[in-house]
Design a protein around this motif. Sequence first.
Motif, PDB file in Angstrom:
ATOM      1  N   HIS A  94    -150.590  50.020-111.432  1.00 15.00           N
ATOM      2  CA  HIS A  94    -151.737  49.615-112.249  1.00 15.00           C
ATOM      3  C   HIS A  94    -151.351  48.472-113.196  1.00 15.00           C
ATOM      4  N   ASP A 144    -162.218  45.829-113.976  1.00 14.51           N
ATOM      5  CA  ASP A 144    -161.367  46.725-113.188  1.00 14.51           C
ATOM      6  C   ASP A 144    -159.898  46.503-113.525  1.00 14.51           C
ATOM      7  N   ARG A 145    -159.513  45.243-113.682  1.00 13.84           N
ATOM      8  CA  ARG A 145    -158.118  44.930-114.020  1.00 13.84           C
ATOM      9  C   ARG A 145    -157.782  45.406-115.436  1.00 13.84           C
ATOM     10  N   VAL A 198    -152.408  40.505-113.049  1.00 12.01           N
ATOM     11  CA  VAL A 198    -153.181  39.504-112.322  1.00 12.01           C
ATOM     12  C   VAL A 198    -154.482  39.226-113.070  1.00 12.01           C
ATOM     13  N   LEU A 222    -155.605  51.494-105.034  1.00 11.92           N
ATOM     14  CA  LEU A 222    -155.649  51.965-106.419  1.00 11.92           C
ATOM     15  C   LEU A 222    -156.974  52.666-106.704  1.00 11.92           C
ATOM     16  N   SER A 273    -151.421  45.216-111.304  1.00  6.82           N
ATOM     17  CA  SER A 273    -152.798  44.779-111.095  1.00  6.82           C
ATOM     18  C   SER A 273    -153.371  44.158-112.367  1.00  6.82           C
ATOM     19  N   ASP A 297    -157.198  48.938-115.311  1.00  4.18           N
ATOM     20  CA  ASP A 297    -155.872  49.218-114.761  1.00  4.18           C
ATOM     21  C   ASP A 297    -154.811  49.282-115.853  1.00  4.18           C
ATOM     22  N   ARG A 347    -157.523  42.826-105.631  1.00  3.37           N
ATOM     23  CA  ARG A 347    -157.001  44.072-106.211  1.00  3.37           C
ATOM     24  C   ARG A 347    -156.610  45.031-105.089  1.00  3.37           C
ATOM     25  N   ASP A 348    -155.502  45.732-105.277  1.00  2.00           N
ATOM     26  CA  ASP A 348    -154.984  46.685-104.289  1.00  2.00           C
ATOM     27  C   ASP A 348    -156.051  47.732-103.984  1.00  2.00           C
ATOM     28  N   ASP A 381    -165.015  42.767-111.757  1.00  2.00           N
ATOM     29  CA  ASP A 381    -163.662  42.627-111.217  1.00  2.00           C
ATOM     30  C   ASP A 381    -162.622  42.533-112.335  1.00  2.00           C
ATOM     31  N   THR A 384    -160.286  53.459-108.454  1.00  2.00           N
ATOM     32  CA  THR A 384    -161.231  52.530-109.073  1.00  2.00           C
ATOM     33  C   THR A 384    -162.191  53.288-109.969  1.00  2.00           C
ATOM     34  N   THR A 395    -154.878  37.255-106.377  1.00  2.00           N
ATOM     35  CA  THR A 395    -154.870  38.119-105.193  1.00  2.00           C
ATOM     36  C   THR A 395    -155.897  39.235-105.347  1.00  2.00           C
TER      37      THR A 395
END
Length: 315
Positions: free
Chosen positions: A234, A167-168, A240, A310, A237, A171, A306-307, A164, A312, A304
């Motif tokens: 991005h 992933d950010r 966060v 977006l 994201s 982004d 992740r959108d 996770d 991935t 929050t």
Amino acid sequence: MSPSRTAAEERAALVAAARESIARGSKSFATASNLFDRETRERAWLLYAWCRACDDIVDGQDHGHGATAVSDAEARVAIIAEKTTAALVGRVVGDMPFDALRVVAAETGLPPRFAHDLVTGFRLDAEDWRPRSEADLYRYCYHVAGAVGCMMAVVMGVDPADEDTLDRACDLGMAFQLANIARDVEEDDRIGRCYLPDEWLVEMDIPPGQHMKPPFRDRLVVLARRLAARAALHEASARVGAAKLPPRSRWAVLAAAGIYGDIAREVAARGAHAWDHRVTTPKSAKLAWVAKAAVAARRPVRDTPRDPTLWTRPR
């Protein structure tokens, strides 16, 4: 490594060379990197030196400047792949950027897949690949920048199993690359490249290879602003995800996000004049982002999800 030098001496020499590389290749990244603690900063420089050198080799340029079309791009990528593989298994390459990768990979437990994914991005450029769809564009952005975001996260201490947070981090790399593409449309066109998806060009009724022509400038502005808008999503994201980082790394990431995000925002603001002069972030604005990031890094951030809209990265 020379038999007359210790491992510590070799590392110090590599760090010094890497510091020079980032100072020449990216003032924005150099500014942000100074916010890291010493260990992370040096590792970030080492990783940057390898990324920068690979990009320069494929594009026939010097620290990101003066890109030229090369006739042996695929052979160059093959050399990069061979040296990268050697570095990742701990072999001394005898070439500063690749030995820099060897050191940082060993020190951080860097997953080899991310480095190989970046090499795939260089291979796409060597093959004169162009995106047909929006999804193709995002896949390319992952290979040339999102994967770097993942590597930087590991350099900053993120567990490679923490998908996770990776992933950010991806982004942020995606945001940077989308900003690059929007800014560099004219420069890319000069060397016969275009990263605007064919489907977007068809949608705007822009004939192949004609997007920089004056009659299509207003339509090109629409696409550049679309890239900037995607970059902003991005970037948001990534902000966060930055809350999961150690304090000084969080500060550096938030500063980099603001500094580089300004490039996309300025391209969007300039409209048809976005490519008259290369967009950069002034030193005063960089320093302002460093200050704002210092404050933002101390604020609590709501974790929050992740959108889901977006793109991935592949796992």
